[in-house]
Design a protein around this motif. Structure first.
Motif, mmCIF file in Angstrom:
data_model
loop_
_atom_site.group_PDB
_atom_site.id
_atom_site.type_symbol
_atom_site.label_atom_id
_atom_site.label_comp_id
_atom_site.label_asym_id
_atom_site.label_seq_id
_atom_site.Cartn_x
_atom_site.Cartn_y
_atom_site.Cartn_z
ATOM 1 N N LYS A 299 31.662 59.004 46.094
ATOM 2 C CA LYS A 299 31.778 60.354 46.463
ATOM 3 C C LYS A 299 33.132 60.687 47.291
ATOM 4 C CE LYS A 299 29.521 64.201 48.758
ATOM 5 N NZ LYS A 299 28.319 64.930 49.627
ATOM 6 N N LYS A 300 33.351 59.476 48.213
ATOM 7 C CA LYS A 300 34.646 59.323 48.941
ATOM 8 C C LYS A 300 35.960 59.301 47.977
ATOM 9 C CE LYS A 300 36.883 56.806 52.334
ATOM 10 N NZ LYS A 300 37.164 55.454 53.275
ATOM 11 N N ARG A 301 35.839 58.500 46.820
ATOM 12 C CA ARG A 301 36.983 58.406 46.043
ATOM 13 C C ARG A 301 37.356 59.585 45.060
ATOM 14 N NH1 ARG A 301 40.331 59.018 43.021
ATOM 15 N NH2 ARG A 301 41.313 57.324 41.723
#
Length: 381
Positions: A299-301
């Motif tokens: 999700k961060k990426r």
């Protein structure tokens, strides 16, 4: 020759040899990836592509060394559109590009025809999502998968339908794709082994939008459950038309409908607890932390949630890289035996293959939906 010219020539030669040394010191390892990143199931294809890309980035960030040489991994991502013919064209393109290995394809209908081309070229292929038993029954020593197959999936769903949902009379529909038809056949076998009955058998296709005729026929048989072998792009609109017909029975399917997208595609017609599905894969309590960490990193990426198969694509790349490391070579013929005998502890659990290339002890995760989101019911084998 003048002194200055000698110095200049020496400098050019030194520079050239240094450049050659750098080029030979860092080999580029090309990993092909193919899935449908356009079309009605593009969210699944992009999911596996993202998972593969995360693995490539992780390998490069740690500075991979294979056979004493520094290597840099590169992802060659191709779109097969979910179409078998396009998939074979993509496969040939990847072979011509001399990829070291392939992750894909996404669906059974694209994976099976493409696998013949990779086998002829001797290039290892790991599918992160294809579940048709036919894929690994062809006898290709280059074909592997990191998820359970439809035999396991169908039997698990059949057991759950009878024992937990209480279904005794079931209508079965499939979309006539290799995936949908294969899963429906295996589910029907699993269902009948539990003593339940298939009261209707209907077919549609993977781009259909009108199901009124088959739903009207099915409703007359008064089933406890409708099983659909296919993708959420078809199951979602089917649920909407079921509601319009006042036919609000429960639906069950495989990983093709096991995405939060099904709620959107149903236009909000899907009720809580109405749909059950199974994902070919999943982790037990011991593996939950690693999976949670992967999902957070994903999700961060990419700024979105994992759909289903991104962690399996990630593990497929990592498993292939581990086989290369063990063999001390990126050459397909050299690392293929190491891949066949690999034991790699990944995000999704232990990756090890049987003689056919199927994952050993593949897990199945059963879900329902609440508030439009998947909710885990059980992890089984």
């Amino acid at each position: 020759m003048k002194k200055q010219a000698v110095v200049a020539t020496a400098a050019v030669l030194l520079s050239s040899s240094a450049g050659l040394g750098l080029a030979s010191a860092q080999e580029v390892v090309k990993i092909g990836h193919s899935a449908a990143v356009t079309g009605p199931v593009s969210y699944f294809g992009k999911d596996t592509e993202n998972g593969a890309r995360m693995a490539i980035e992780a390998l490069n960030s740690r500075g991979a060394v294979i056979g004493g040489k520094k290597v840099r991994f590169a992802l060659m991502a191709e779109d097969d559109g979910g179409d078998p013919k396009q998939a074979t064209n993509v496969a040939q393109k990847l072979v011509d590009a001399k990829v070291n290995g392939v992750i894909g394809h996404e669906t059974s209908g694209t994976t099976i025809p493409a696998s013949k081309i990779y086998h002829q070229a001797g290039i290892p292929q790991i599918s992160p999502s294809s579940t048709s038993p036919k894929y690994t029954q062809q006898g290709f020593n280059t074909a592997f998968r990191v998820v359970a197959n439809d035999v396991q999936l169908g039997q698990a769903l059949g057991r759950y339908a009878v024992r937990n949902v209480g279904a005794r009379r079931v209508a079965v529909i499939d979309d006539r794709t290799a995936y949908g038809q294969g899963l429906a056949v295996e589910f029907a076998k699993g269902l009948q082994q539990q003593g339940a009955k298939v009261v209707a058998r209907e077919f549609t296709h993977d781009k259909a939008t009108d199901f009124n005729a088959i739903l009207t026929k099915i409703r007359a048989t008064k089933p406890d459950l409708v099983f659909f072998g296919g993708m959420s792009s078809v199951a979602g609109p089917m649920l909407r038309q079921m509601k319009q017909l006042g036919f609000n029975t429960k639906m069950m399917g495989g990983d093709g409908i096991c995405s939060d997208e099904i709620h959107k595609l149903s236009g909000g017609a899907m009720a809580d607890g109405q749909v059950f599905c199974a994902e070919a894969g999943g982790v037990d309590a011991a593996g939950k932390a690693a999976m949670d960490n992967f999902r957070a990193a994903y999700k961060k990426r990419f700024g979105i949630e994992v759909q289903i198969n991104a962690p399996y694509a990630y593990d497929a790349v990592m498993t292939m890289a581990e086989a290369m490391t063990k063999a001390g070579s990126t050459a397909p013929a050299r690392y293929l035996p190491a891949l066949a005998n690999i034991q790699y502890k990944g995000v999704t659990g232990l990756v090890a293959f049987d003689a056919r290339g199927d994952i050993r002890d593949g897990t199945i995760t059963l879900y329902t939906f609440k508030g439009g989101r998947r909710t885990v019911l059980a992890v089984t084998k």
